[in-house]
Design a protein around this motif. Sequence first.
Motif, mmCIF file in Angstrom:
data_model
loop_
_atom_site.group_PDB
_atom_site.id
_atom_site.type_symbol
_atom_site.label_atom_id
_atom_site.label_comp_id
_atom_site.label_asym_id
_atom_site.label_seq_id
_atom_site.Cartn_x
_atom_site.Cartn_y
_atom_site.Cartn_z
ATOM 1 N N GLY A 65 -26.315 23.667 -9.470
ATOM 2 C CA GLY A 65 -25.063 22.986 -9.193
ATOM 3 C C GLY A 65 -25.202 21.614 -8.561
ATOM 4 N N THR A 66 -26.434 21.202 -8.232
ATOM 5 C CA THR A 66 -26.671 19.888 -7.622
ATOM 6 C C THR A 66 -27.643 19.109 -8.496
ATOM 7 O OG1 THR A 66 -26.389 20.849 -5.426
ATOM 8 C CG2 THR A 66 -27.446 18.701 -5.539
ATOM 9 N N ALA A 67 -27.155 18.056 -9.151
ATOM 10 C CA ALA A 67 -28.026 17.240 -10.009
ATOM 11 C C ALA A 67 -28.992 16.443 -9.134
ATOM 12 C CB ALA A 67 -27.195 16.292 -10.861
ATOM 13 N N PRO A 68 -30.297 16.493 -9.420
ATOM 14 C CA PRO A 68 -31.276 15.727 -8.630
ATOM 15 C C PRO A 68 -31.052 14.219 -8.800
ATOM 16 C CG PRO A 68 -32.356 17.311 -10.106
ATOM 17 C CD PRO A 68 -30.914 17.271 -10.476
ATOM 18 N N ASP A 69 -31.599 13.428 -7.880
ATOM 19 C CA ASP A 69 -31.520 11.971 -7.969
ATOM 20 C C ASP A 69 -32.064 11.506 -9.311
ATOM 21 O OD1 ASP A 69 -30.442 11.773 -5.447
ATOM 22 O OD2 ASP A 69 -32.356 11.348 -4.469
ATOM 23 N N GLY A 70 -31.355 10.589 -9.950
ATOM 24 C CA GLY A 70 -31.781 10.066 -11.242
ATOM 25 C C GLY A 70 -31.305 10.895 -12.420
ATOM 26 N N TYR A 71 -30.530 11.953 -12.157
ATOM 27 C CA TYR A 71 -30.020 12.844 -13.197
ATOM 28 C C TYR A 71 -28.504 12.944 -13.088
ATOM 29 C CZ TYR A 71 -34.795 14.223 -14.156
ATOM 30 O OH TYR A 71 -36.118 14.211 -14.507
ATOM 31 N N ARG A 72 -27.867 13.383 -14.169
ATOM 32 C CA ARG A 72 -26.419 13.561 -14.188
ATOM 33 C C ARG A 72 -26.084 14.878 -14.878
ATOM 34 N NH1 ARG A 72 -25.477 12.534 -19.496
ATOM 35 N NH2 ARG A 72 -26.751 10.961 -20.496
ATOM 36 N N GLU A 73 -24.936 15.431 -14.528
ATOM 37 C CA GLU A 73 -24.477 16.660 -15.169
ATOM 38 C C GLU A 73 -23.787 16.318 -16.483
ATOM 39 O OE1 GLU A 73 -23.415 19.940 -11.877
ATOM 40 O OE2 GLU A 73 -22.028 18.246 -11.956
ATOM 41 N N LYS A 74 -24.270 16.903 -17.565
ATOM 42 C CA LYS A 74 -23.573 16.781 -18.845
ATOM 43 C C LYS A 74 -22.533 17.885 -18.927
ATOM 44 C CE LYS A 74 -23.978 16.130 -23.722
ATOM 45 N NZ LYS A 74 -23.681 17.159 -24.644
ATOM 46 N N VAL A 75 -22.896 19.065 -18.417
ATOM 47 C CA VAL A 75 -21.964 20.194 -18.297
ATOM 48 C C VAL A 75 -21.948 20.568 -16.821
ATOM 49 C CG1 VAL A 75 -21.514 22.596 -18.926
ATOM 50 C CG2 VAL A 75 -22.469 21.015 -20.630
ATOM 51 N N VAL A 76 -20.771 20.486 -16.197
ATOM 52 C CA VAL A 76 -20.629 20.814 -14.778
ATOM 53 C C VAL A 76 -20.918 22.300 -14.585
ATOM 54 C CG1 VAL A 76 -19.014 20.846 -12.834
ATOM 55 C CG2 VAL A 76 -18.944 18.973 -14.473
ATOM 56 N N SER A 77 -21.617 22.634 -13.489
ATOM 57 C CA SER A 77 -22.020 24.026 -13.248
ATOM 58 C C SER A 77 -20.806 24.936 -13.075
ATOM 59 C CB SER A 77 -22.914 24.113 -12.013
ATOM 60 O OG SER A 77 -22.195 23.717 -10.861
ATOM 61 N N ARG A 78 -20.953 26.147 -13.623
ATOM 62 C CA ARG A 78 -19.951 27.201 -13.474
ATOM 63 C C ARG A 78 -20.559 28.298 -12.608
ATOM 64 N NH1 ARG A 78 -18.985 28.276 -19.737
ATOM 65 N NH2 ARG A 78 -18.738 30.357 -18.914
ATOM 66 N N PRO A 79 -19.745 29.060 -11.892
ATOM 67 C CA PRO A 79 -20.297 30.151 -11.074
ATOM 68 C C PRO A 79 -21.031 31.179 -11.948
ATOM 69 C CG PRO A 79 -17.998 29.742 -10.511
ATOM 70 C CD PRO A 79 -18.298 28.939 -11.744
ATOM 71 N N LEU A 80 -22.178 31.630 -11.460
ATOM 72 C CA LEU A 80 -22.934 32.666 -12.163
ATOM 73 C C LEU A 80 -22.343 34.030 -11.814
ATOM 74 C CD1 LEU A 80 -26.555 31.340 -11.551
ATOM 75 C CD2 LEU A 80 -25.067 30.929 -13.518
ATOM 76 N N VAL A 81 -22.364 34.936 -12.775
ATOM 77 C CA VAL A 81 -21.766 36.259 -12.613
ATOM 78 C C VAL A 81 -22.855 37.275 -12.274
ATOM 79 C CG1 VAL A 81 -20.420 38.058 -13.771
ATOM 80 C CG2 VAL A 81 -19.966 35.643 -14.270
ATOM 81 N N THR A 82 -22.644 38.064 -11.232
ATOM 82 C CA THR A 82 -23.592 39.107 -10.836
ATOM 83 C C THR A 82 -23.770 40.102 -11.977
ATOM 84 O OG1 THR A 82 -22.941 38.863 -8.531
ATOM 85 C CG2 THR A 82 -24.087 40.893 -9.124
ATOM 86 N N GLY A 83 -25.018 40.456 -12.269
ATOM 87 C CA GLY A 83 -25.334 41.412 -13.329
ATOM 88 C C GLY A 83 -25.606 40.758 -14.669
ATOM 89 N N GLU A 84 -25.232 39.499 -14.831
ATOM 90 C CA GLU A 84 -25.492 38.769 -16.091
ATOM 91 C C GLU A 84 -26.928 38.264 -16.117
ATOM 92 O OE1 GLU A 84 -23.463 36.972 -18.684
ATOM 93 O OE2 GLU A 84 -21.646 38.111 -18.329
ATOM 94 N N THR A 85 -27.512 38.208 -17.305
ATOM 95 C CA THR A 85 -28.851 37.639 -17.484
ATOM 96 C C THR A 85 -28.700 36.222 -18.014
ATOM 97 O OG1 THR A 85 -29.830 39.794 -17.898
ATOM 98 C CG2 THR A 85 -31.060 37.885 -18.697
ATOM 99 N N TYR A 86 -29.472 35.311 -17.450
ATOM 100 C CA TYR A 86 -29.415 33.900 -17.813
ATOM 101 C C TYR A 86 -30.797 33.415 -18.231
ATOM 102 C CZ TYR A 86 -24.916 34.084 -15.473
ATOM 103 O OH TYR A 86 -23.643 34.423 -15.115
ATOM 104 N N CYS A 87 -30.801 32.314 -18.951
ATOM 105 C CA CYS A 87 -32.048 31.657 -19.334
ATOM 106 C C CYS A 87 -31.977 30.221 -18.845
ATOM 107 C CB CYS A 87 -32.213 31.678 -20.856
ATOM 108 S SG CYS A 87 -33.723 30.860 -21.416
#
Length: 104
Positions: A65-87
């Motif tokens: 949810g925090t873009a590092p210096d020199g980077y920008r968000e193309k897609v703003v972070s969404r809350p992650l759901v407990t129990g979901e698997t992510y890559c």
Amino acid sequence: MLVVANEREEVFWEVRPNSFGRFPIVDAELSVVIIPRDVEPNIENTLPTMLAETIYPIVSEIVYGTAPDGYREKVVSRPLVTGETYCVLVFGQGMDFCRQFFTK
């Protein structure tokens, strides 16, 4: 570039370097250069390479949810759901990339 997606391939966060942008595609014929074997070991000293330049800012740590210096968000972070698997997919300069699966 960094992408976080769930099992349904929905993107939950995407971060890109500020230098990463659109570029024109030129319609041109493909040229091939054959390099003699005795020159190959010295090719990096002979020809400038894109890999010799640092295009993407170096990052040692990323907080969701925090873009590092020199980077920008193309897609703003969404809350992650407990129990979901992510890559998490991370693409570096050139063809370097890695991925990691996790369950919240």
